[in-house]
Design a protein around this motif. Structure first.
Motif, mmCIF file in Angstrom:
data_model
loop_
_atom_site.group_PDB
_atom_site.id
_atom_site.type_symbol
_atom_site.label_atom_id
_atom_site.label_comp_id
_atom_site.label_asym_id
_atom_site.label_seq_id
_atom_site.Cartn_x
_atom_site.Cartn_y
_atom_site.Cartn_z
ATOM 1 N N THR A 266 7.719 -0.630 -7.160
ATOM 2 C CA THR A 266 6.764 -0.402 -8.249
ATOM 3 C C THR A 266 5.822 0.748 -7.908
ATOM 4 O O THR A 266 5.599 1.642 -8.735
ATOM 5 N N LEU A 267 5.273 0.755 -6.696
ATOM 6 C CA LEU A 267 4.359 1.837 -6.305
ATOM 7 C C LEU A 267 5.083 3.164 -6.135
ATOM 8 O O LEU A 267 4.498 4.222 -6.386
ATOM 9 N N LEU A 268 6.345 3.130 -5.728
ATOM 10 C CA LEU A 268 7.129 4.367 -5.654
ATOM 11 C C LEU A 268 7.281 4.962 -7.058
ATOM 12 O O LEU A 268 7.084 6.155 -7.264
ATOM 13 N N ARG A 269 7.608 4.125 -8.031
ATOM 14 C CA ARG A 269 7.726 4.591 -9.419
ATOM 15 C C ARG A 269 6.389 5.121 -9.932
ATOM 16 O O ARG A 269 6.340 6.146 -10.616
ATOM 17 N N LEU A 270 5.305 4.428 -9.615
ATOM 18 C CA LEU A 270 3.976 4.890 -10.027
ATOM 19 C C LEU A 270 3.685 6.251 -9.404
ATOM 20 O O LEU A 270 3.141 7.143 -10.069
ATOM 21 N N ALA A 271 4.071 6.444 -8.145
ATOM 22 C CA ALA A 271 3.867 7.732 -7.476
ATOM 23 C C ALA A 271 4.627 8.836 -8.196
ATOM 24 O O ALA A 271 4.087 9.917 -8.440
ATOM 25 N N TYR A 272 5.893 8.596 -8.531
ATOM 26 C CA TYR A 272 6.680 9.608 -9.247
ATOM 27 C C TYR A 272 5.978 10.039 -10.532
ATOM 28 O O TYR A 272 5.868 11.223 -10.833
ATOM 29 N N ILE A 273 5.522 9.067 -11.310
ATOM 30 C CA ILE A 273 4.907 9.380 -12.606
ATOM 31 C C ILE A 273 3.565 10.079 -12.415
ATOM 32 O O ILE A 273 3.299 11.112 -13.035
ATOM 33 N N ALA A 274 2.709 9.532 -11.561
ATOM 34 C CA ALA A 274 1.374 10.111 -11.375
ATOM 35 C C ALA A 274 1.458 11.515 -10.781
ATOM 36 O O ALA A 274 0.770 12.435 -11.242
ATOM 37 N N GLU A 275 2.292 11.701 -9.774
ATOM 38 C CA GLU A 275 2.424 13.026 -9.177
ATOM 39 C C GLU A 275 3.013 14.022 -10.166
ATOM 40 O O GLU A 275 2.685 15.202 -10.136
ATOM 41 N N GLY A 276 3.859 13.551 -11.057
ATOM 42 C CA GLY A 276 4.430 14.425 -12.075
ATOM 43 C C GLY A 276 3.432 14.861 -13.128
ATOM 44 O O GLY A 276 3.651 15.854 -13.822
ATOM 45 N N HIS A 277 2.326 14.143 -13.233
ATOM 46 C CA HIS A 277 1.286 14.482 -14.204
ATOM 47 C C HIS A 277 0.240 15.435 -13.642
ATOM 48 O O HIS A 277 -0.676 15.827 -14.339
ATOM 49 N N GLU A 278 0.362 15.775 -12.378
ATOM 50 C CA GLU A 278 -0.692 16.570 -11.743
ATOM 51 C C GLU A 278 -0.098 17.761 -11.003
ATOM 52 O O GLU A 278 0.874 17.606 -10.263
ATOM 53 N N VAL B 66 0.848 -1.191 0.000
ATOM 54 C CA VAL B 66 0.000 0.000 0.000
ATOM 55 C C VAL B 66 0.882 1.239 0.000
ATOM 56 O O VAL B 66 1.915 1.277 0.667
ATOM 57 N N ARG B 67 0.444 2.267 -0.738
ATOM 58 C CA ARG B 67 1.184 3.537 -0.769
ATOM 59 C C ARG B 67 0.208 4.701 -0.948
ATOM 60 O O ARG B 67 -0.687 4.640 -1.785
ATOM 61 N N ALA B 68 0.422 5.754 -0.168
ATOM 62 C CA ALA B 68 -0.311 7.012 -0.376
ATOM 63 C C ALA B 68 0.387 7.771 -1.493
ATOM 64 O O ALA B 68 1.617 7.840 -1.534
ATOM 65 N N ILE B 69 -0.409 8.313 -2.402
ATOM 66 C CA ILE B 69 0.125 9.073 -3.531
ATOM 67 C C ILE B 69 -0.594 10.419 -3.569
ATOM 68 O O ILE B 69 -1.807 10.491 -3.378
ATOM 69 N N PRO C 130 6.767 -0.143 -18.557
ATOM 70 C CA PRO C 130 8.102 -0.433 -18.027
ATOM 71 C C PRO C 130 8.695 0.698 -17.184
ATOM 72 O O PRO C 130 9.698 0.503 -16.502
ATOM 73 N N SER C 131 8.064 1.860 -17.192
ATOM 74 C CA SER C 131 8.538 2.967 -16.357
ATOM 75 C C SER C 131 8.165 2.770 -14.898
ATOM 76 O O SER C 131 8.847 3.288 -14.012
ATOM 77 N N TRP C 132 7.083 2.047 -14.648
ATOM 78 C CA TRP C 132 6.667 1.887 -13.260
ATOM 79 C C TRP C 132 6.667 0.446 -12.766
ATOM 80 O O TRP C 132 6.707 0.210 -11.559
#
Length: 171
Positions: free
Chosen positions: A132-144, A5-8, A26-28
């Protein structure tokens, strides 16, 4: 079943926007090294991502199929990683304050990976999925755009690194 689990700091929809872009896979996703193709219907159930796993020159071509797609709440994927096997991955996203909480559950469903004792498999999957969730956080937060510091900004502040240009007001 391994649960991570990760808060984003973004909306659930932003997380699903990243998941919907198969070319970002492959980025996340730890272990996925390149994309070969994304079905035109992705992420509709039955559609597939065609990716490779491993590191050159030891790459294996494989695929991941979407089994369920219910944005911005739930996605279920069947990830193949032969010769290791196949896994069922459930991604649940719930709003929390100005952001969201992402829960990833994964378990082996076919192949030799099903023979690994569950406690051992859960530890290995949890460690992998934490990244994996850390990478997803980087990408998602970078889009918003967001008033709060991103995961990357918080990490830099914790490490005592100077802010990047444009981050001066974020701390």
């Amino acid at each position: 079943m391994s649960t991570t689990v990760r808060a984003i700091r973004c909306t659930p929809q932003t997380v699903f926007d990243v998941l919907a872009n198969g070319w970002l896979y492959p980025s996340w996703v730890v272990g996925a090294s390149r994309m070969r193709d994304v079905d035109e219907a992705w992420p509709q159930p039955g559609s597939q991502l065609h990716h490779s796993v491993g590191t050159w020159p030891f790459l294996l071509d494989d695929r991941t199929r979407c089994e369920e797609w219910n944005p911005p709440h739930r996605a279920v994927l069947r990830a193949k990683g032969w010769p290791i096997g196949e896994a069922r991955v459930v991604v649940d996203v719930r709003p929390r304050g100005d952001g969201c909480v992402v829960r990833m559950q994964e378990n082996a469903v076919a192949g030799p990976a099903t023979l690994v004792p569950r406690p051992v498999a859960d530890i290995m999957l949890h460690l992998r999925n934490r990244e994996t969730l850390l990478r997803l956080a980087y990408i998602a937060e970078g889009h918003e755009s967001r008033p709060e510091p991103s995961t990357a900004e918080r990490e830099r502040a914790e490490d005592g690194e100077p802010a990047e240009p444009g981050e001066e007001d974020a701390s």
